[in-house]
Design a protein around this motif. Structure first.
Motif, mmCIF file in Angstrom:
data_model
loop_
_atom_site.group_PDB
_atom_site.id
_atom_site.type_symbol
_atom_site.label_atom_id
_atom_site.label_comp_id
_atom_site.label_asym_id
_atom_site.label_seq_id
_atom_site.Cartn_x
_atom_site.Cartn_y
_atom_site.Cartn_z
ATOM 1 N N HIS A 9 88.917 -36.832 70.791
ATOM 2 C CA HIS A 9 88.050 -36.080 71.712
ATOM 3 C C HIS A 9 87.029 -36.975 72.423
ATOM 4 C CE1 HIS A 9 86.293 -32.567 73.406
ATOM 5 N NE2 HIS A 9 85.149 -32.689 72.776
ATOM 6 N N HIS A 34 78.667 -33.788 71.639
ATOM 7 C CA HIS A 34 78.584 -33.118 72.936
ATOM 8 C C HIS A 34 77.543 -31.996 72.892
ATOM 9 C CE1 HIS A 34 82.863 -34.585 74.118
ATOM 10 N NE2 HIS A 34 81.923 -35.440 74.479
ATOM 11 N N HIS A 46 80.498 -32.849 66.485
ATOM 12 C CA HIS A 46 80.397 -34.001 67.391
ATOM 13 C C HIS A 46 79.196 -33.859 68.311
ATOM 14 C CE1 HIS A 46 82.642 -31.147 69.872
ATOM 15 N NE2 HIS A 46 82.503 -31.903 70.932
HETATM 16 ZN ZN LIG Z 1 83.335 -31.557 72.929
#
Ligand SMILES: [Zn+2]
Length: 252
Positions: free
Chosen positions: A141, A68, A66
């Motif tokens: 998330h 982030h 992902h």
């Molecule tokens: Zn994360």
């Protein structure tokens, strides 16, 4: 020998920002194929400083769970590393669609460097060379997040990256012999979409892998000296649980 090398074990922002633990992602070398997972800040320097030496420029693929930053910060750098600065078209990159299309973390200028950039989606199957990956389920998330099950002949290795707990995780990651879990929180915190220790234990107890590896630690895990609790956790879940540390090499 197959191995998984933890170039970083930092989870969430504060541990990453302070570099209390490094944030260099996870390097896999399996059946002659190697790839890097979630190249956060410091991946390249951790790989280059690694002993024994890691051949980071020869990786065959990059898996991004992902967007982030503790996972994606060095994704573009890794693409350049894998492709000799963009001069040699090679390798495959896996990433969720929101890393590519809206406010992309994979820059347009290096999109042509790899052999292929593959959008990952729930229930899809992908390959790096002969390694077969299944994407079991979309995690919860905040941003699009996926883990994988890597099916070898006699073993399945699974990576459960950041997510809040939901029961389907257990069904979807069942059948794993080696299970890597990003376990950020020591105790559950409402509205934080990360696994806590108790939830990680619940997953391990139900999946019953041969070995479970906890990594991606937030501040509360470090404050509670999670590395000292390895034996009691293993006893509770009935599986050998390994607490990853920076530079740890897991061979199998
Ligand atoms: Zn994360």
């Amino acid at each position: 020998m197959n191995f998984i090398k933890f170039l970083g074990t930092a989870g969430a922002r504060f541990v990453m920002i302070s570099q209390l633990r490094y944030s260099g992602g996870i390097f896999f070398s399996i059946d002659g194929t190697s790839f890097i997972v979630d190249p956060g800040p410091g991946t390249l320097i951790r790989a280059i400083n690694s002993r024994p030496k890691l051949n980071i420029s020869k990786i065959d693929g990059i898996f991004l769970s992902h967007r982030h930053l503790d996972h994606s910060c060095e994704i573009n750098l890794m693409i350049e590393v894998m492709t000799e600065g963009g001069f040699k078209k090679r390798g495959i990159v896996f990433a969720p669609s929101d890393c590519l299309f809206k406010d992309p973390v994979i820059l347009l200028y290096c999109r042509d460097f790899p052999e292929k950039i593959q959008v990952i989606e729930e229930e899809k199957i992908f390959y790096i060379n002969n390694l077969r990956f299944e994407i079991p389920v979309k995690h919860r998330h905040g941003v699009e997040t996926y883990g994988f099950k890597l099916k070898m002949k006699n073993k399945t290795i699974s990576y459960i990256p950041d997510t809040e707990f939901f029961p389907e995780l257990i069904d979807r990651y069942k059948g794993s012999q080696i299970l890597i879990l990003n376990t950020v929180l020591y105790e559950k915190r409402e509205n934080i979409q990360h696994l806590c220790l108790l939830e990680a234990e619940q997953i391990i107890k139900n999946i019953k892998p041969e070995k479970a590896i906890l990594t991606h630690f937030g501040m509360s895990m470090l404050k509670n000296k999670i590395w000292e609790k390895k034996d009691e956790i293993s006893e509770r879940v009935g599986t050998e649980v390994i607490i990853a540390n920076d530079g740890m090499n897991f061979e199998f």
